[in-house]
Design a protein around this motif. Sequence first.
Motif, PDB file in Angstrom:
ATOM      1  N   HIS A 127       0.806  -1.225   0.000  1.00  0.00           N
ATOM      2  CA  HIS A 127       0.000   0.000   0.000  1.00  0.00           C
ATOM      3  C   HIS A 127       0.842   1.280   0.000  1.00  0.00           C
ATOM      4  O   HIS A 127       0.325   2.364  -0.244  1.00  0.00           O
ATOM      5  N   ASP A 150     -10.235  -0.742   2.876  1.00  0.00           N
ATOM      6  CA  ASP A 150      -9.086  -1.213   3.663  1.00  0.00           C
ATOM      7  C   ASP A 150      -9.551  -1.679   5.036  1.00  0.00           C
ATOM      8  O   ASP A 150     -10.493  -1.117   5.614  1.00  0.00           O
ATOM      9  N   ASP A 154      -3.971   2.948   7.819  1.00  0.00           N
ATOM     10  CA  ASP A 154      -2.711   3.345   7.151  1.00  0.00           C
ATOM     11  C   ASP A 154      -2.346   4.786   7.469  1.00  0.00           C
ATOM     12  O   ASP A 154      -1.942   5.559   6.593  1.00  0.00           O
ATOM     13  N   ASN A 165       4.077   0.509   4.292  1.00  0.00           N
ATOM     14  CA  ASN A 165       2.700   0.370   3.802  1.00  0.00           C
ATOM     15  C   ASN A 165       1.676   0.768   4.867  1.00  0.00           C
ATOM     16  O   ASN A 165       0.479   0.708   4.610  1.00  0.00           O
ATOM     17  N   ASP A 242      -7.205  -1.856  -1.015  1.00  0.00           N
ATOM     18  CA  ASP A 242      -6.335  -2.801  -0.313  1.00  0.00           C
ATOM     19  C   ASP A 242      -7.129  -4.094  -0.183  1.00  0.00           C
ATOM     20  O   ASP A 242      -8.192  -4.121   0.442  1.00  0.00           O
TER      21      ASP A 242
END
Length: 318
Positions: A127, A150, A154, A165, A242
């Motif tokens: 990612h 996701d 993140d 990532n 993701d």
Amino acid sequence: MQQIRHLKPAGKAIFKDRYTKKANELLIPWPESRKAPYALVGLPLSKSSISHSGASFAPGVIRAALASYTTYSGEFDKDLVENIIDFGDLYMDPTAISRNQEWLYEGMLDIYHTEAAQNWFLLGGDHSISYASIRAFAEQRGKVGIIQFDAHHDLRNVDDGGPTNGTPFRRLLEEQVIDGSNLVQIGIRDFMNAKAYHTYADEHGVQLYSMADIETRTIHAILQEEIERLSKRVDSIYLSVDMDVLDQAFAPGCPAIGPGGMDSRTLVDAIFIAAQTDKVQAMDIVEIDPTIDFRNMTSKVAAYLLLTYMKGMKCRNG
Ligand code: CA
């Protein structure tokens, strides 16, 4: 030349009525074709992963997985005929993570500036590639809204472990490439994130939707509301997918698998809904490690999402 009976010439159809085009035949190399509705680029960086990852192998495997599908949608009785320009993969230094992320940014900046396509498919990699891709995309297309599918926020800070990532959206926010209120995170899971990142997201106006929110409100209602809101605020919308948003049953090839996630049909619906919007112009797919996948299940979902995006775009145009 001597005729050999029953031999199928390579790449040729022998039964005209029974020949079905495979989706990988839509790919054409750049610069053989300079303009097409779609373009695809591989960003094979996975040494920036917090956990062990062979996601750098994913672009090639996802391309190959397109051969599993025809180009025909029975639901809409439409054939996908539009070409996808394949730029190939960006070259990565075998060891230098930060330099690679700079190369990804520079490479993507040049590629977006070709204006070869209206819609872009970016295949990771882990990612961390989304930081470089979105930063370059914003320079070319203006103010960007992001819909991120996701399990994780993140939003880690770079100081605690470098540009991994776990950091791409934090970096984009801190460098003011995007506004927090133009970032939508869908599919965030329990017990997979620290409270600090939830708090950070709230403080920066990030729109959060947990798996429970999807169950209660439906993916359809959430996307309609967010796409309408973003469309008024930004020049273009970038989807960042993701694959670990999916439950481990649907995505065994993700380094960070776990229960309680989305099923693949819901993600397919989400991409179909989003792709019908004019301002949606790019989609990255990240975090597939083909070396731990089972029968390429996860890469096959990724290839299916590309075709679903194209189906949505076709519905956009009527
Ligand atoms: Ca992620």
